[in-house]
Design a protein around this motif. Structure first.
Motif, short mmCIF file in Angstrom:
data_model
loop_
_atom_site.label_atom_id
_atom_site.label_comp_id
_atom_site.label_asym_id
_atom_site.label_seq_id
_atom_site.Cartn_x
_atom_site.Cartn_y
_atom_site.Cartn_z
N LYS A 46 -0.54 -11.27 -0.04
CA LYS A 46 -0.75 -11.75 1.34
C LYS A 46 -1.50 -13.08 1.34
O LYS A 46 -1.12 -14.01 2.04
CB LYS A 46 -1.51 -10.69 2.13
CG LYS A 46 -1.71 -11.03 3.59
CD LYS A 46 -2.41 -9.90 4.31
CE LYS A 46 -2.64 -10.23 5.76
NZ LYS A 46 -3.38 -9.15 6.44
N ARG A 47 -2.56 -13.17 0.54
CA ARG A 47 -3.41 -14.36 0.53
C ARG A 47 -2.72 -15.56 -0.11
O ARG A 47 -2.86 -16.69 0.36
CB ARG A 47 -4.71 -14.08 -0.21
CG ARG A 47 -5.65 -13.20 0.58
CD ARG A 47 -6.91 -12.87 -0.17
NE ARG A 47 -7.66 -14.05 -0.51
CZ ARG A 47 -8.55 -14.09 -1.49
NH1 ARG A 47 -8.78 -13.04 -2.23
NH2 ARG A 47 -9.21 -15.20 -1.75
N PHE A 48 -2.00 -15.34 -1.19
CA PHE A 48 -1.47 -16.47 -1.96
C PHE A 48 0.01 -16.73 -1.77
O PHE A 48 0.49 -17.81 -2.09
CB PHE A 48 -1.77 -16.28 -3.45
CG PHE A 48 -3.22 -16.38 -3.79
CD1 PHE A 48 -3.83 -17.62 -3.95
CD2 PHE A 48 -4.00 -15.25 -3.92
CE1 PHE A 48 -5.18 -17.73 -4.24
CE2 PHE A 48 -5.35 -15.34 -4.21
CZ PHE A 48 -5.94 -16.58 -4.38
N PHE A 49 0.75 -15.73 -1.26
CA PHE A 49 2.20 -15.88 -1.19
C PHE A 49 2.76 -15.49 0.18
O PHE A 49 3.88 -15.00 0.27
CB PHE A 49 2.87 -15.08 -2.31
CG PHE A 49 2.46 -15.56 -3.67
CD1 PHE A 49 3.03 -16.70 -4.22
CD2 PHE A 49 1.48 -14.90 -4.39
CE1 PHE A 49 2.64 -17.16 -5.47
CE2 PHE A 49 1.07 -15.35 -5.64
CZ PHE A 49 1.65 -16.49 -6.18
N ALA A 50 1.95 -15.67 1.21
CA ALA A 50 2.37 -15.42 2.60
C ALA A 50 2.90 -14.00 2.78
O ALA A 50 3.76 -13.75 3.63
CB ALA A 50 3.42 -16.45 3.04
N GLY A 51 2.41 -13.08 1.98
CA GLY A 51 2.81 -11.68 2.12
C GLY A 51 4.19 -11.36 1.61
O GLY A 51 4.69 -10.26 1.80
N LYS A 52 4.81 -12.29 0.93
CA LYS A 52 6.19 -12.10 0.46
C LYS A 52 6.23 -11.96 -1.07
O LYS A 52 5.93 -12.90 -1.79
CB LYS A 52 7.07 -13.25 0.91
CG LYS A 52 7.12 -13.37 2.43
CD LYS A 52 8.03 -14.49 2.85
CE LYS A 52 7.87 -14.84 4.27
NZ LYS A 52 8.44 -14.18 5.28
N THR A 53 6.62 -10.79 -1.52
CA THR A 53 6.72 -10.52 -2.95
C THR A 53 7.69 -11.49 -3.62
O THR A 53 7.47 -11.94 -4.75
CB THR A 53 7.16 -9.07 -3.19
OG1 THR A 53 6.28 -8.21 -2.49
CG2 THR A 53 7.16 -8.72 -4.65
N GLY A 54 8.76 -11.82 -2.92
CA GLY A 54 9.74 -12.76 -3.46
C GLY A 54 9.12 -14.11 -3.81
O GLY A 54 9.50 -14.74 -4.80
N ASN A 55 8.14 -14.55 -3.00
CA ASN A 55 7.47 -15.81 -3.29
C ASN A 55 6.69 -15.73 -4.60
O ASN A 55 6.64 -16.69 -5.37
CB ASN A 55 6.52 -16.19 -2.16
CG ASN A 55 7.25 -16.59 -0.89
OD1 ASN A 55 8.46 -16.78 -0.89
ND2 ASN A 55 6.52 -16.70 0.20
N LEU A 56 6.06 -14.59 -4.86
CA LEU A 56 5.34 -14.39 -6.12
C LEU A 56 6.31 -14.44 -7.30
O LEU A 56 6.07 -15.12 -8.29
CB LEU A 56 4.60 -13.05 -6.11
CG LEU A 56 4.02 -12.58 -7.45
CD1 LEU A 56 2.98 -13.55 -7.98
CD2 LEU A 56 3.44 -11.19 -7.31
N ILE A 57 7.42 -13.73 -7.17
CA ILE A 57 8.41 -13.69 -8.25
C ILE A 57 8.97 -15.09 -8.50
O ILE A 57 9.09 -15.54 -9.64
CB ILE A 57 9.52 -12.68 -7.93
CG1 ILE A 57 8.93 -11.27 -7.92
CG2 ILE A 57 10.67 -12.79 -8.93
CD1 ILE A 57 9.82 -10.21 -7.35
N THR A 58 9.28 -15.81 -7.43
CA THR A 58 9.78 -17.18 -7.55
C THR A 58 8.76 -18.06 -8.27
O THR A 58 9.11 -18.85 -9.15
CB THR A 58 10.11 -17.76 -6.17
OG1 THR A 58 11.09 -16.93 -5.55
CG2 THR A 58 10.62 -19.18 -6.27
#
Length: 126
Positions: free
Chosen positions: A84-96
């Motif tokens: 939530k804090r670093f990737f706007a709550g989107k798991t896909g953003n973390l994976i990307t």
């Protein structure tokens, strides 16, 4: 349960080593960074207060502690806030982010492909 970065560093030793005294934790941490024994003892006291660790006995005069929570249980509570804090709550953003920063080995990619295929197959059955 919310833990600071330093508290998490100390917890790693409990998860890896099992029962430990403050002195043992201090010796291990000092291999990587210069930290006073009193600082380590304060962190251990906080972890006990938060019920992340528990007393299991004594070695001579030293108290011995062990983890009272598993790494997996803590990860499941910390990870959503991190995403939530670093990737706007989107798991896909973390994976990307992991993929774009070349942090994945060929073995990691193979594992993820297999895992995603299994996950997709389960969803398709529903």
């Amino acid at each position: 349960m919310k833990l600071s970065d330093f508290e998490l560093d100390v917890m790693k030793f409990f998860w890896q080593q099992g029962e430990c005294s403050a002195k043992q934790i201090h010796q291990w941490i000092c291999q990587d960074k210069d930290v006073a024994y009193n600082t380590v003892k304060t962190i251990i006291d906080r972890l006990e207060e938060k019920q992340a660790i528990k007393r299991t006995g004594k070695q001579g005069r030293a108290l011995v502690f062990e983890a009272a929570v598993t790494q997996e249980s803590l990860t499941s509570s910390v990870l959503p806030n991190f995403i939530k804090r670093f990737f706007a709550g989107k798991t896909g953003n973390l994976i990307t982010h992991l993929i774009e920063d070349d942090k994945l080995s060929a073995e990691d990619i193979e594992y993820l492909q297999q895992y995603l295929n299994e996950k997709k197959a389960k969803l398709d059955k529903k």
